[in-house]
Scaffold this motif. Structure first.
Motif, mmCIF file in Angstrom:
data_model
loop_
_atom_site.group_PDB
_atom_site.id
_atom_site.type_symbol
_atom_site.label_atom_id
_atom_site.label_comp_id
_atom_site.label_asym_id
_atom_site.label_seq_id
_atom_site.Cartn_x
_atom_site.Cartn_y
_atom_site.Cartn_z
ATOM 1 N N THR A 65 0.485 4.241 -1.444
ATOM 2 C CA THR A 65 0.922 2.849 -1.600
ATOM 3 C C THR A 65 2.224 2.752 -2.382
ATOM 4 O OG1 THR A 65 -1.385 2.159 -1.537
ATOM 5 C CG2 THR A 65 0.194 0.561 -2.367
ATOM 6 N N ALA A 66 2.378 3.514 -3.449
ATOM 7 C CA ALA A 66 3.601 3.460 -4.257
ATOM 8 C C ALA A 66 4.814 3.899 -3.435
ATOM 9 C CB ALA A 66 3.454 4.343 -5.494
ATOM 10 N N ALA A 67 4.658 4.949 -2.649
ATOM 11 C CA ALA A 67 5.758 5.431 -1.809
ATOM 12 C C ALA A 67 6.092 4.403 -0.733
ATOM 13 C CB ALA A 67 5.395 6.762 -1.168
ATOM 14 N N LEU A 68 5.083 3.772 -0.187
ATOM 15 C CA LEU A 68 5.266 2.753 0.841
ATOM 16 C C LEU A 68 6.026 1.557 0.274
ATOM 17 C CD1 LEU A 68 4.637 1.903 3.739
ATOM 18 C CD2 LEU A 68 2.499 0.963 2.906
ATOM 19 N N THR A 69 5.639 1.099 -0.900
ATOM 20 C CA THR A 69 6.308 -0.033 -1.553
ATOM 21 C C THR A 69 7.771 0.287 -1.822
ATOM 22 O OG1 THR A 69 4.225 -0.690 -2.569
ATOM 23 C CG2 THR A 69 6.235 -1.579 -3.546
ATOM 24 N N LYS A 70 8.040 1.474 -2.326
ATOM 25 C CA LYS A 70 9.414 1.895 -2.606
ATOM 26 C C LYS A 70 10.226 1.963 -1.312
ATOM 27 C CE LYS A 70 12.093 5.557 -4.765
ATOM 28 N NZ LYS A 70 12.086 6.890 -5.333
ATOM 29 N N CYS A 99 10.721 6.716 5.703
ATOM 30 C CA CYS A 99 9.725 7.397 4.884
ATOM 31 C C CYS A 99 8.660 7.990 5.800
ATOM 32 C CB CYS A 99 9.037 6.428 3.929
ATOM 33 S SG CYS A 99 10.124 5.704 2.701
ATOM 34 N N GLY A 100 8.179 9.157 5.457
ATOM 35 C CA GLY A 100 7.094 9.780 6.213
ATOM 36 C C GLY A 100 7.533 10.194 7.599
ATOM 37 N N GLY A 101 6.653 9.959 8.565
ATOM 38 C CA GLY A 101 6.959 10.305 9.939
ATOM 39 C C GLY A 101 6.468 11.668 10.370
ATOM 40 N N GLU A 102 5.917 12.433 9.427
ATOM 41 C CA GLU A 102 5.422 13.769 9.757
ATOM 42 C C GLU A 102 3.918 13.791 10.002
ATOM 43 O OE1 GLU A 102 7.133 13.590 6.544
ATOM 44 O OE2 GLU A 102 9.081 13.982 7.436
ATOM 45 N N GLY A 103 3.275 12.645 9.981
ATOM 46 C CA GLY A 103 1.843 12.569 10.249
ATOM 47 C C GLY A 103 0.960 12.504 9.011
ATOM 48 N N LYS A 104 1.538 12.694 7.829
ATOM 49 C CA LYS A 104 0.751 12.617 6.588
ATOM 50 C C LYS A 104 0.715 11.175 6.101
ATOM 51 C CE LYS A 104 2.237 17.220 5.356
ATOM 52 N NZ LYS A 104 3.392 17.911 4.826
ATOM 53 N N THR A 105 -0.401 10.771 5.527
ATOM 54 C CA THR A 105 -0.565 9.407 5.028
ATOM 55 C C THR A 105 0.311 9.179 3.808
ATOM 56 O OG1 THR A 105 -2.828 9.356 5.845
ATOM 57 C CG2 THR A 105 -2.239 7.719 4.200
ATOM 58 N N LEU A 106 1.039 8.047 3.815
ATOM 59 C CA LEU A 106 1.877 7.670 2.679
ATOM 60 C C LEU A 106 1.041 6.949 1.637
ATOM 61 C CD1 LEU A 106 4.983 6.248 4.568
ATOM 62 C CD2 LEU A 106 4.867 8.386 3.301
ATOM 63 N N ASN A 161 -2.479 5.767 11.765
ATOM 64 C CA ASN A 161 -3.107 7.084 11.868
ATOM 65 C C ASN A 161 -3.801 7.294 13.210
ATOM 66 O OD1 ASN A 161 -5.224 5.338 11.554
ATOM 67 N ND2 ASN A 161 -6.125 6.371 9.798
ATOM 68 N N GLY A 162 -3.538 6.418 14.179
ATOM 69 C CA GLY A 162 -4.127 6.544 15.497
ATOM 70 C C GLY A 162 -5.392 5.734 15.698
ATOM 71 N N LYS A 163 -5.910 5.156 14.639
ATOM 72 C CA LYS A 163 -7.127 4.345 14.735
ATOM 73 C C LYS A 163 -6.746 2.876 14.891
ATOM 74 C CE LYS A 163 -9.700 7.559 11.910
ATOM 75 N NZ LYS A 163 -10.306 7.826 10.623
ATOM 76 N N LEU A 200 7.405 5.014 8.295
ATOM 77 C CA LEU A 200 8.042 3.707 8.256
ATOM 78 C C LEU A 200 9.491 3.859 8.689
ATOM 79 C CD1 LEU A 200 6.778 1.011 7.342
ATOM 80 C CD2 LEU A 200 7.967 1.300 5.196
ATOM 81 N N TRP A 201 9.916 3.027 9.626
ATOM 82 C CA TRP A 201 11.281 2.994 10.116
ATOM 83 C C TRP A 201 11.818 1.607 9.791
ATOM 84 C CZ3 TRP A 201 7.308 5.627 11.942
ATOM 85 C CH2 TRP A 201 7.500 6.932 12.401
#
Length: 171
Positions: free
Chosen positions: A70-75, A61-68, A151-153, A162-163
């Motif tokens: 919570t719902a997408a992260l859980t899925k 999921c993600g990987g392009e630098g945009k914040t995911l 996010n680098g912080k 997420l991998w």
């Protein structure tokens, strides 16, 4: 009969062949650029190595630098269609990430829970026994291990990728 200087016909033929080759090369380059412009840029890779075996994956999921969200992260954490690797508890598990992931700071998750602090290194190692130890939240002979990009912080809570990998106990 017309006469041509000796070798003149060969010069005309060679020039025509060079022109055809140049046109073909320009066409091939143009077609290649067109195909590449239609493709999405692949996400950075994460690699797991155990002994002589390894498995690599682009972001689940993600990987392009945009914040995911919570719902997408859980899925995404519940995704069952992930690459797997056998892990001998006596072996060392090596995690390697592309510099793009390391720049965002990354954390190793086990069954969705943080196993390590976030890091900006491209390489980490963890004993294989950790992934099957109930003290660390393991259950049974398999566990889902994720690499979470931030996010680098330092100690940031945002997730940008997420991998996921499935570890199967190898006795």
């Amino acid at each position: 009969m017309t006469s041509m200087p000796r070798g003149g016909a060969a010069d005309v033929t060679a020039a025509a062949v060079r022109r055809r080759r140049a046109v073909a090369a320009v066409g091939a380059v143009s077609a290649g650029l067109l195909v590449l412009s239609a493709c999405d840029k692949p996400t950075p890779l994460a690699t797991i190595t155990v002994g002589r075996s390894s498995v690599s994956s682009e972001a689940t999921c993600g990987g392009e630098g945009k914040t995911l969200q919570t719902a997408a992260l859980t899925k995404c954490l519940q995704d069952k269609n992930v690459k797997s690797i056998k892990v001998d508890p006596d072996e060392t598990v090596r995690f390697g990430v592309d510099p793009d992931i390391a720049d965002k700071r990354w954390t190793i998750l086990m069954n969705g829970q943080p196993l390590t602090e976030d890091s900006d290194k491209t390489y980490r190692t963890i004993p294989g026994s950790v992934f099957f130890n109930a003290q660390y939240g393991a259950q049974g002979n398999s566990t889902v291990v994720s690499i979470k990009a931030g996010n680098g912080k330092k100690s940031g809570t945002a997730v940008t990728g997420l991998w996921n990998f499935k570890f199967k106990k190898d006795d």
